[in-house]
Motif scaffolding. Sequence first.
Motif, PDB file in Angstrom:
ATOM      1  N   ASN A   1     -11.244  -2.655  -9.611  1.00  0.00           N
ATOM      2  CA  ASN A   1     -10.408  -2.751 -10.809  1.00  0.00           C
ATOM      3  C   ASN A   1      -8.963  -2.994 -10.376  1.00  0.00           C
ATOM      4  O   ASN A   1      -8.269  -2.086  -9.927  1.00  0.00           O
ATOM      5  N   THR A   2      -8.505  -4.223 -10.500  1.00  0.00           N
ATOM      6  CA  THR A   2      -7.201  -4.594  -9.932  1.00  0.00           C
ATOM      7  C   THR A   2      -6.029  -3.941 -10.656  1.00  0.00           C
ATOM      8  O   THR A   2      -5.020  -3.630 -10.031  1.00  0.00           O
ATOM      9  N   VAL A   3      -6.160  -3.723 -11.955  1.00  0.00           N
ATOM     10  CA  VAL A   3      -5.057  -3.088 -12.689  1.00  0.00           C
ATOM     11  C   VAL A   3      -4.959  -1.616 -12.310  1.00  0.00           C
ATOM     12  O   VAL A   3      -3.875  -1.077 -12.126  1.00  0.00           O
ATOM     13  N   LEU A   4      -6.107  -0.971 -12.163  1.00  0.00           N
ATOM     14  CA  LEU A   4      -6.099   0.425 -11.731  1.00  0.00           C
ATOM     15  C   LEU A   4      -5.559   0.541 -10.306  1.00  0.00           C
ATOM     16  O   LEU A   4      -4.786   1.453  -9.995  1.00  0.00           O
ATOM     17  N   LEU A   5      -5.948  -0.370  -9.434  1.00  0.00           N
ATOM     18  CA  LEU A   5      -5.411  -0.364  -8.071  1.00  0.00           C
ATOM     19  C   LEU A   5      -3.893  -0.458  -8.090  1.00  0.00           C
ATOM     20  O   LEU A   5      -3.200   0.245  -7.345  1.00  0.00           O
ATOM     21  N   THR A   6      -3.367  -1.315  -8.947  1.00  0.00           N
ATOM     22  CA  THR A   6      -1.919  -1.493  -9.030  1.00  0.00           C
ATOM     23  C   THR A   6      -1.253  -0.267  -9.645  1.00  0.00           C
ATOM     24  O   THR A   6      -0.191   0.174  -9.191  1.00  0.00           O
TER      25      THR A   6
ATOM     26  N   GLN B   1      -2.812  -4.689  -1.704  1.00  0.00           N
ATOM     27  CA  GLN B   1      -3.433  -5.819  -1.017  1.00  0.00           C
ATOM     28  C   GLN B   1      -4.857  -6.039  -1.522  1.00  0.00           C
ATOM     29  O   GLN B   1      -5.309  -7.189  -1.665  1.00  0.00           O
ATOM     30  N   ARG B   2      -5.564  -4.962  -1.799  1.00  0.00           N
ATOM     31  CA  ARG B   2      -6.920  -5.082  -2.349  1.00  0.00           C
ATOM     32  C   ARG B   2      -6.879  -5.723  -3.730  1.00  0.00           C
ATOM     33  O   ARG B   2      -7.722  -6.577  -4.063  1.00  0.00           O
ATOM     34  N   ALA B   3      -5.893  -5.324  -4.547  1.00  0.00           N
ATOM     35  CA  ALA B   3      -5.766  -5.903  -5.885  1.00  0.00           C
ATOM     36  C   ALA B   3      -5.475  -7.397  -5.792  1.00  0.00           C
ATOM     37  O   ALA B   3      -6.074  -8.210  -6.517  1.00  0.00           O
ATOM     38  N   ILE B   4      -4.590  -7.775  -4.893  1.00  0.00           N
ATOM     39  CA  ILE B   4      -4.217  -9.186  -4.745  1.00  0.00           C
ATOM     40  C   ILE B   4      -5.380 -10.015  -4.219  1.00  0.00           C
ATOM     41  O   ILE B   4      -5.559 -11.171  -4.607  1.00  0.00           O
ATOM     42  N   ALA B   5      -6.183  -9.420  -3.347  1.00  0.00           N
ATOM     43  CA  ALA B   5      -7.329 -10.148  -2.802  1.00  0.00           C
ATOM     44  C   ALA B   5      -8.324 -10.521  -3.903  1.00  0.00           C
ATOM     45  O   ALA B   5      -8.989 -11.563  -3.830  1.00  0.00           O
ATOM     46  N   VAL B   6      -8.416  -9.689  -4.943  1.00  0.00           N
ATOM     47  CA  VAL B   6      -9.337  -9.949  -6.044  1.00  0.00           C
ATOM     48  C   VAL B   6      -8.686 -10.816  -7.110  1.00  0.00           C
ATOM     49  O   VAL B   6      -9.276 -11.781  -7.604  1.00  0.00           O
ATOM     50  N   ASN B   7      -7.438 -10.475  -7.462  1.00  0.00           N
ATOM     51  CA  ASN B   7      -6.758 -11.198  -8.541  1.00  0.00           C
ATOM     52  C   ASN B   7      -5.244 -11.103  -8.341  1.00  0.00           C
ATOM     53  O   ASN B   7      -4.624 -10.137  -8.776  1.00  0.00           O
ATOM     54  N   PRO B   8      -4.622 -12.081  -7.687  1.00  0.00           N
ATOM     55  CA  PRO B   8      -3.170 -12.040  -7.455  1.00  0.00           C
ATOM     56  C   PRO B   8      -2.417 -11.931  -8.775  1.00  0.00           C
ATOM     57  O   PRO B   8      -2.712 -12.641  -9.735  1.00  0.00           O
ATOM     58  N   SER B   9      -1.440 -11.015  -8.815  1.00  0.00           N
ATOM     59  CA  SER B   9      -0.653 -10.836 -10.032  1.00  0.00           C
ATOM     60  C   SER B   9       0.792 -10.547  -9.667  1.00  0.00           C
ATOM     61  O   SER B   9       1.086 -10.013  -8.594  1.00  0.00           O
ATOM     62  N   ALA B  10       1.686 -10.883 -10.580  1.00  0.00           N
ATOM     63  CA  ALA B  10       3.109 -10.638 -10.350  1.00  0.00           C
ATOM     64  C   ALA B  10       3.420  -9.152 -10.178  1.00  0.00           C
ATOM     65  O   ALA B  10       4.183  -8.789  -9.279  1.00  0.00           O
ATOM     66  N   PRO B  11       2.841  -8.250 -11.005  1.00  0.00           N
ATOM     67  CA  PRO B  11       3.133  -6.830 -10.801  1.00  0.00           C
ATOM     68  C   PRO B  11       2.742  -6.336  -9.407  1.00  0.00           C
ATOM     69  O   PRO B  11       3.483  -5.578  -8.783  1.00  0.00           O
ATOM     70  N   SER B  12       1.595  -6.780  -8.906  1.00  0.00           N
ATOM     71  CA  SER B  12       1.170  -6.331  -7.578  1.00  0.00           C
ATOM     72  C   SER B  12       2.121  -6.839  -6.506  1.00  0.00           C
ATOM     73  O   SER B  12       2.500  -6.104  -5.587  1.00  0.00           O
ATOM     74  N   TYR B  13       2.535  -8.102  -6.610  1.00  0.00           N
ATOM     75  CA  TYR B  13       3.464  -8.644  -5.618  1.00  0.00           C
ATOM     76  C   TYR B  13       4.832  -7.962  -5.700  1.00  0.00           C
ATOM     77  O   TYR B  13       5.474  -7.695  -4.680  1.00  0.00           O
ATOM     78  N   GLN B  14       5.294  -7.665  -6.905  1.00  0.00           N
ATOM     79  CA  GLN B  14       6.586  -6.996  -7.038  1.00  0.00           C
ATOM     80  C   GLN B  14       6.553  -5.620  -6.378  1.00  0.00           C
ATOM     81  O   GLN B  14       7.507  -5.198  -5.728  1.00  0.00           O
ATOM     82  N   LYS B  15       5.443  -4.927  -6.556  1.00  0.00           N
ATOM     83  CA  LYS B  15       5.358  -3.583  -5.980  1.00  0.00           C
ATOM     84  C   LYS B  15       5.209  -3.639  -4.465  1.00  0.00           C
ATOM     85  O   LYS B  15       5.700  -2.751  -3.762  1.00  0.00           O
ATOM     86  N   LEU B  16       4.569  -4.680  -3.960  1.00  0.00           N
ATOM     87  CA  LEU B  16       4.572  -4.877  -2.516  1.00  0.00           C
ATOM     88  C   LEU B  16       5.998  -5.126  -2.025  1.00  0.00           C
ATOM     89  O   LEU B  16       6.392  -4.649  -0.955  1.00  0.00           O
TER      90      LEU B  16
END
Length: 267
Positions: free
Chosen positions: A172-177, A204-219
Amino acid sequence: MSVRIKLIQWALVALPLLSAAQTKEFIISARSGDTVRQSNASRDRSESVAQSTETAPVAGLETEGGAINTLPLFGERAKTTAQIDADIHFLNDCDRNFASRPEASNFFAARGWDYIADGQLDTAAHRFNLSWLLNHKNVDAYWGLGVVCYQKDQLPNAIRMMRKGLAVDDSNTVLLTDLATVEIKQYQQKPDDELLAQAENHLQRAIAVNPSAPSYQKLSVIYYLKANYGRAWEYYHQARTLDLSSLDIGYLNELLAKQPDPQGVFK
């Protein structure tokens, strides 16, 4: 068709110079209408079942940590005979009012998200607990309890609940983020390199499944906290290419103060 509405007032993790940011402004996860659409009469009847468990004088419902109904997973402790009887009554009522317990679980989880959106955190916690009681494999039960704990500034409990959710749905990519978001916040309050590493792994796991701006910003924030501003800029630009409108301008100013934009996009 099931419709999921994710309401996140997106603000990046409060950096040291932005420590005045309020918890409620940081993350609000809400879903409305995830469950099968029911008639108003059915919805009202189902809610009355939950409300009856809130008002019924059941022995042992109060603990040193607060009302057991509002503690994550009912406090994760053995229940008294009276509490077990109350649970059985509730489950029997749900069996009469829903086609299945998973359906009932989804209904109460959806109500939990609604109560979070309304700022009624204790009532939300109770609904998520009921959702969990009906179906231990409902990821929203754990996720919602994690968000409630987060908004109550109970970060270790928030992390623990969200990790339980990941044990149910590890892709679950949103939960991961969301989990990484809370882990970053906890790191800011109590620095722990292992915790920051776990947050990065989840992103990184979230991005591997579905890259998203929120995940990249938090990285990007993670590398800001590591004082690796070059990598922070790389991830910030990856977020920009995905969704310019989601960029956090306050964080951008913090990053610019540490190092000019290597790409020269932001001045």
